[in-house]
Scaffold this motif. Structure first.
Motif, short mmCIF file in Angstrom:
data_model
loop_
_atom_site.label_atom_id
_atom_site.label_comp_id
_atom_site.label_asym_id
_atom_site.label_seq_id
_atom_site.Cartn_x
_atom_site.Cartn_y
_atom_site.Cartn_z
N MET A 171 40.95 25.29 43.14
CA MET A 171 40.51 26.65 42.86
C MET A 171 39.45 27.12 43.85
O MET A 171 39.42 28.29 44.25
CB MET A 171 39.93 26.75 41.43
N MET A 172 38.59 26.20 44.28
CA MET A 172 37.55 26.57 45.22
C MET A 172 38.16 26.99 46.57
O MET A 172 37.75 27.99 47.15
CB MET A 172 36.58 25.41 45.44
N GLY A 173 39.12 26.23 47.04
CA GLY A 173 39.75 26.58 48.32
C GLY A 173 40.48 27.90 48.25
O GLY A 173 40.41 28.72 49.19
N LEU A 174 41.19 28.13 47.15
CA LEU A 174 41.90 29.39 46.98
C LEU A 174 40.92 30.56 46.92
O LEU A 174 41.12 31.59 47.56
CB LEU A 174 42.77 29.34 45.72
N MET A 175 39.84 30.39 46.17
CA MET A 175 38.82 31.43 46.06
C MET A 175 38.22 31.77 47.42
O MET A 175 38.08 32.95 47.77
CB MET A 175 37.69 30.96 45.13
N ASN A 176 37.88 30.74 48.19
CA ASN A 176 37.22 30.98 49.48
C ASN A 176 38.06 31.86 50.40
O ASN A 176 37.53 32.77 51.06
CB ASN A 176 36.93 29.64 50.16
N VAL A 177 39.36 31.60 50.44
CA VAL A 177 40.22 32.37 51.33
C VAL A 177 40.48 33.77 50.76
O VAL A 177 40.43 34.77 51.50
CB VAL A 177 41.55 31.63 51.58
N LEU A 178 40.75 33.88 49.47
CA LEU A 178 41.01 35.20 48.88
C LEU A 178 39.77 36.08 48.97
O LEU A 178 39.88 37.30 49.13
CB LEU A 178 41.48 35.06 47.44
N HIS A 179 38.60 35.48 48.88
CA HIS A 179 37.35 36.25 49.05
C HIS A 179 37.32 36.90 50.43
O HIS A 179 37.01 38.10 50.56
CB HIS A 179 36.15 35.33 48.88
N ILE A 180 37.64 36.13 51.46
CA ILE A 180 37.62 36.66 52.82
C ILE A 180 38.67 37.74 53.00
O ILE A 180 38.40 38.82 53.56
CB ILE A 180 37.84 35.51 53.84
N GLU A 181 39.89 37.47 52.53
CA GLU A 181 40.99 38.40 52.76
C GLU A 181 40.90 39.65 51.88
O GLU A 181 41.45 40.69 52.23
CB GLU A 181 42.32 37.68 52.51
N GLY A 182 40.19 39.56 50.76
CA GLY A 182 40.11 40.70 49.86
C GLY A 182 38.89 41.58 50.06
O GLY A 182 38.81 42.68 49.50
N ALA A 183 37.94 41.13 50.87
CA ALA A 183 36.66 41.84 51.01
C ALA A 183 36.83 43.28 51.47
O ALA A 183 36.15 44.19 50.98
CB ALA A 183 35.75 41.08 51.97
N ARG A 184 37.74 43.51 52.39
CA ARG A 184 37.93 44.87 52.94
C ARG A 184 38.33 45.86 51.85
O ARG A 184 37.97 47.05 51.91
CB ARG A 184 39.01 44.83 54.02
N ASP A 185 39.06 45.41 50.85
CA ASP A 185 39.57 46.29 49.81
C ASP A 185 38.80 46.15 48.49
O ASP A 185 39.30 46.54 47.43
CB ASP A 185 41.05 46.00 49.56
N ASP A 186 37.58 45.62 48.56
CA ASP A 186 36.73 45.43 47.38
C ASP A 186 37.44 44.62 46.30
O ASP A 186 37.36 44.93 45.12
CB ASP A 186 36.26 46.78 46.81
N ILE A 187 38.15 43.59 46.73
CA ILE A 187 38.71 42.61 45.79
C ILE A 187 37.76 41.42 45.80
O ILE A 187 37.64 40.73 46.81
CB ILE A 187 40.13 42.18 46.19
N ARG A 188 37.08 41.21 44.71
CA ARG A 188 36.10 40.13 44.62
C ARG A 188 36.70 38.98 43.82
O ARG A 188 37.29 39.20 42.76
CB ARG A 188 34.80 40.63 44.00
N VAL A 189 36.53 37.78 44.35
CA VAL A 189 37.18 36.61 43.77
C VAL A 189 36.13 35.54 43.49
O VAL A 189 35.38 35.13 44.38
CB VAL A 189 38.26 36.05 44.72
N ASN A 190 36.07 35.11 42.25
CA ASN A 190 35.10 34.12 41.83
C ASN A 190 35.79 33.01 41.04
O ASN A 190 36.95 33.12 40.65
CB ASN A 190 34.02 34.77 40.97
N THR A 191 35.04 31.96 40.77
CA THR A 191 35.55 30.82 40.00
C THR A 191 34.60 30.52 38.86
O THR A 191 33.38 30.43 39.05
CB THR A 191 35.69 29.58 40.90
N LEU A 192 35.16 30.37 37.66
CA LEU A 192 34.41 29.95 36.48
C LEU A 192 34.71 28.48 36.22
O LEU A 192 35.88 28.08 36.19
CB LEU A 192 34.82 30.80 35.28
N ALA A 193 33.68 27.68 36.07
CA ALA A 193 33.85 26.26 35.76
C ALA A 193 33.23 26.00 34.39
O ALA A 193 32.05 25.66 34.28
CB ALA A 193 33.18 25.40 36.83
N PRO A 194 34.03 26.17 33.33
CA PRO A 194 33.48 26.07 31.98
C PRO A 194 33.54 24.67 31.38
O PRO A 194 34.40 23.86 31.72
CB PRO A 194 34.41 27.00 31.19
N THR A 195 32.59 24.40 30.51
CA THR A 195 32.65 23.24 29.63
C THR A 195 32.58 23.79 28.22
O THR A 195 31.53 24.26 27.79
CB THR A 195 31.47 22.28 29.88
#
Length: 305
Positions: A171-195
């Motif tokens: 999930m971290m790797g996917l988030m990192n790339v989608l964050h970069i590719e989505g920034a121009r269009d205000d697509i923000r990508v985060n990861t929740l790590a719940p317990t």
């Protein structure tokens, strides 16, 4: 106050547990919510559950709008149908919460590769399928909020969960790339790590822990991560009312002059692993620039980069 009026959210695995709590939290703050739930056990076998319809009924009873869809997130065609029906009903998609998951725990020695692959398919491929399906819609809107769900098992490891841990670390790797590719269009990508105390953890934790690790203590963090002013490329760890940011750091490291041998690595190991002035890399190329610049400076090469 954080609100989601006139916004549409898809929450996967939303029939029970943490997903249900996320869906109800979004609806309580004005979002129209798509309740995705295949109706399966924690092991991924069908139960014929009507849990998704039950959550829809809860949202309607509180004055909100919701619809159910039983897409298997690991099936791209079913996900495409879910997104299509969401657009037909609501006309937009602002938020995607990737929460669906299964467990097939065994030690790596005893695990079949079929069980390894099945967990990867639901958690990683399922999250990618959903994000890929909503991506063009969010780009067209110039707005989108996507949350991936990781776990301490992926970030730190857990016995008997090589398949689950690998999927959750991805999930971290996917988030990192989608964050970069989505920034121009205000697509923000985060990861929740719940317990949290859910079907997936109830057999792993003592009753006292289950009492404090309720899903309701985690959903507020999710709601912030999908809000208008949310950050991006953030791993938010959460449990029992505690919230923390998980980060990956790289040490300053050492440039080895002369022969680069295993013995040289061993001799410099203390310096290589020294955490003094460790830093976060903004992207993969940041690391490349760091290494190339250091080597160039050592050779008196002017590297204008």
């Amino acid at each position: 106050m954080i609100r989601f009026d006139d916004q549409v959210a898809i929450v996967t695995g939303a029939g029970v547990g943490l997903g249900r709590c996320h869906a109800l939290g979004l609806a309580a703050r004005g979002a129209k919510v798509v309740i995705n739930d295949l109706g399966v056990s924690t092991q991924g076998t069908s139960t014929g559950s009507d849990a998704a319809q039950s959550v829809v009924a809860e949202i309607i009873a509180m004055g909100g709008q919701a619809m159910a869809h039983g897409a298997d997130v690991s099936d791209a065609d079913q996900v495409a149908d879910m997104v299509s029906k969401t657009m037909e009903r609501f006309g937009r998609i602002d938020i995607l919460v990737n929460n669906a998951g299964i467990l097939l725990d065994k030690t790596f020695a005893k695990m079949t590769m079929a069980d390894f692959r099945k967990v990867i398919d639901v958690h990683l491929i399922g999250s990618a399928n959903c994000a890929h399906a909503v991506w063009p819609i969010m780009r067209e809107q110039k707005y989108g909020r996507i949350v991936l769900t990781s776990s301490g098992s992926g970030l730190y490891g857990n016995f008997g969960q090589s398949n689950y841990g690998a999927a959750k670390a991805a999930m971290m790797g996917l988030m990192n790339v989608l964050h970069i590719e989505g920034a121009r269009d205000d697509i923000r990508v985060n990861t929740l790590a719940p317990t949290a105390a859910t079907r997936m953890t109830e057999e792993l934790l003592p009753p006292e822990a289950l009492e404090v690790l309720k899903p309701e203590t985690i959903t507020p963090g999710l709601l912030y991560l999908v809000s208008k002013d949310a950050p991006s490329k953030t791993i938010l760890s959460a449990g029992a009312g505690t919230f923390a940011q998980t980060r990956v750091y790289e040490t300053q490291g050492v440039l080895i002059d002369g022969d680069i041998t295993p013995e040289a690595i061993a001799a410099h190991w203390e310096q290589i692993t020294d955490p003094t002035n460790q830093e976060e890399m903004q992207d993969a190329f940041s690391q490349t620039r760091k290494y190339a610049k250091r080597a160039a400076e050592a050779r008196n090469i002017n590297l204008d980069w």
